[in-house]
Motif scaffolding. Structure first.
Motif, PDB file in Angstrom:
ATOM      1  N   GLU A  47     -16.363   0.344  -6.011  1.00 62.48           N
ATOM      2  CA  GLU A  47     -15.908  -0.095  -4.690  1.00 62.48           C
ATOM      3  C   GLU A  47     -15.311   1.067  -3.901  1.00 62.48           C
ATOM      4  O   GLU A  47     -15.607   1.255  -2.707  1.00 62.48           O
ATOM      5  N   PHE A  48     -14.466   1.826  -4.573  1.00 58.98           N
ATOM      6  CA  PHE A  48     -13.820   2.951  -3.893  1.00 58.98           C
ATOM      7  C   PHE A  48     -14.856   3.970  -3.441  1.00 58.98           C
ATOM      8  O   PHE A  48     -14.745   4.548  -2.351  1.00 58.98           O
ATOM      9  N   ALA A  49     -15.871   4.202  -4.280  1.00 58.82           N
ATOM     10  CA  ALA A  49     -16.908   5.169  -3.912  1.00 58.82           C
ATOM     11  C   ALA A  49     -17.698   4.702  -2.690  1.00 58.82           C
ATOM     12  O   ALA A  49     -18.007   5.493  -1.789  1.00 58.82           O
ATOM     13  N   ARG A  50     -17.997   3.410  -2.617  1.00 57.80           N
ATOM     14  CA  ARG A  50     -18.723   2.886  -1.458  1.00 57.80           C
ATOM     15  C   ARG A  50     -17.870   2.961  -0.191  1.00 57.80           C
ATOM     16  O   ARG A  50     -18.368   3.299   0.883  1.00 57.80           O
ATOM     17  N   LEU A  51     -16.593   2.629  -0.327  1.00 58.15           N
ATOM     18  CA  LEU A  51     -15.707   2.740   0.832  1.00 58.15           C
ATOM     19  C   LEU A  51     -15.510   4.196   1.244  1.00 58.15           C
ATOM     20  O   LEU A  51     -15.380   4.494   2.438  1.00 58.15           O
ATOM     21  N   ASP A  52     -15.480   5.074   0.276  1.00 57.35           N
ATOM     22  CA  ASP A  52     -15.345   6.493   0.601  1.00 57.35           C
ATOM     23  C   ASP A  52     -16.583   6.995   1.343  1.00 57.35           C
ATOM     24  O   ASP A  52     -16.472   7.816   2.271  1.00 57.35           O
ATOM     25  N   ARG A  81      -7.862  -4.534  -4.703  1.00 57.38           N
ATOM     26  CA  ARG A  81      -9.022  -4.602  -3.820  1.00 57.38           C
ATOM     27  C   ARG A  81      -8.889  -3.475  -2.802  1.00 57.38           C
ATOM     28  O   ARG A  81      -8.197  -3.621  -1.799  1.00 57.38           O
ATOM     29  N   PRO A  82      -9.510  -2.324  -3.047  1.00 53.74           N
ATOM     30  CA  PRO A  82      -9.380  -1.207  -2.101  1.00 53.74           C
ATOM     31  C   PRO A  82      -9.958  -1.567  -0.738  1.00 53.74           C
ATOM     32  O   PRO A  82     -10.931  -2.324  -0.630  1.00 53.74           O
ATOM     33  N   ARG A  83      -9.345  -1.010   0.309  1.00 55.24           N
ATOM     34  CA  ARG A  83      -9.766  -1.286   1.671  1.00 55.24           C
ATOM     35  C   ARG A  83      -9.815   0.006   2.468  1.00 55.24           C
ATOM     36  O   ARG A  83      -9.009   0.927   2.231  1.00 55.24           O
ATOM     37  N   CYS A  84     -10.743   0.046   3.410  1.00 51.08           N
ATOM     38  CA  CYS A  84     -10.853   1.147   4.360  1.00 51.08           C
ATOM     39  C   CYS A  84     -10.322   0.643   5.696  1.00 51.08           C
ATOM     40  O   CYS A  84     -10.996  -0.142   6.378  1.00 51.08           O
ATOM     41  N   ARG A  98     -19.608  -6.746  -4.998  1.00 47.81           N
ATOM     42  CA  ARG A  98     -19.346  -5.310  -5.048  1.00 47.81           C
ATOM     43  C   ARG A  98     -20.453  -4.498  -4.382  1.00 47.81           C
ATOM     44  O   ARG A  98     -20.495  -3.276  -4.515  1.00 47.81           O
ATOM     45  N   GLN A  99     -21.319  -5.155  -3.617  1.00 45.29           N
ATOM     46  CA  GLN A  99     -22.432  -4.476  -2.973  1.00 45.29           C
ATOM     47  C   GLN A  99     -22.413  -4.640  -1.454  1.00 45.29           C
ATOM     48  O   GLN A  99     -23.017  -3.843  -0.750  1.00 45.29           O
ATOM     49  N   THR A 100     -21.745  -5.659  -0.955  1.00 43.54           N
ATOM     50  CA  THR A 100     -21.771  -6.002   0.456  1.00 43.54           C
ATOM     51  C   THR A 100     -20.471  -5.588   1.127  1.00 43.54           C
ATOM     52  O   THR A 100     -19.379  -5.913   0.642  1.00 43.54           O
TER      53      THR A 100
END
Length: 219
Positions: A47-52, A81-84, A98-100
């Motif tokens: 999740e963190f990698a996708r948000l990054d 739950r990491p957030r951007c 974890r994909q959307t």
């Protein structure tokens, strides 16, 4: 018949097997917990990698925000739950799959989902539109705050506002004076005649009054 000193089938072996089974169950439980922790940690890292990745795509957008505007407090906040975050109201997080990506904004009526997609380009476009709307709203608010409201009854000299050097300027507001026309003159004349007639009638009445008439007769 069985002898008294003989053990029943499985009696001694059962105790040993029960102890061995408990130890193995505890070992398996620990292994399951470690594996579960690795899976959760892996999902969280994913999740963190996708948000990054999303935040890296949004970096050029934030770089174009004019200097001095600090309404966008953006960044990735880690956690369960990491957030951007885009600002204090808008943020992007991952769905349960974890994909959307899900872009949400907190409003007075509650949380609103602005965009939802597995493609990072869709979320980048939605966040860019949101940033643009926030900038326009800020400009309108600043423009409305600079509007000068004239107090009721005060009138500004047009010549002074136009910068005419021949027009005298005064700090006190100029109030319009009342203009006299022909109707006012006729009204004044009629009122004068009525007043003169009233005075004349009053004088005649005083002369006919007995005490006044006697007084006048002495002269």
């Amino acid at each position: 018949m069985l002898k008294q000193d003989e053990d029943l089938p499985g009696q001694g072996a059962g105790d040993g097997d029960s102890a061995a089974d408990l130890t193995a169950a505890v070992r398996r439980a620990r292994l399951d917990d470690e594996q579960r922790d690795r899976i959760v940690s892996g999902l969280r890292e994913g999740e963190f990698a996708r948000l990054d990745l999303l935040y890296a795509r949004l970096a050029p957008v934030f770089a174009q925000v004019p200097q001095g505007i600090d309404i966008f407090d953006h960044g990735i906040v880690p956690g369960e739950r990491p957030r951007c975050y885009v600002d204090v109201l808008a943020f992007v997080e991952m769905e349960r799959d974890r994909q959307t990506y899900r872009f949400s904004v907190d409003t007075r009526r509650g949380r609103v989902t602005v965009a939802r997609s597995e493609r990072v380009e869709v979320i980048v476009a939605a966040v860019t539109d949101y940033v643009a709307r926030r900038l326009v709203e800020r400009e309108r608010t600043m423009a409305e705050s600079r509007v000068i409201v004239t107090p009721p009854g005060a009138m500004l000299d047009a010549g002074a506002m136009a910068g005419d050097p021949e027009t005298p300027q005064s700090d006190a507001p100029i109030r319009p004076g009342r203009r006299f026309d022909g109707g006012d003159i006729v009204f004044t004349a009629i009122m004068g005649l009525i007043g003169g007639a009233a005075l004349f009638q009053g004088a005649l009445w005083l002369m006919e009054w007995t005490p006044v008439a006697r007084l006048l007769g002495r002269f």
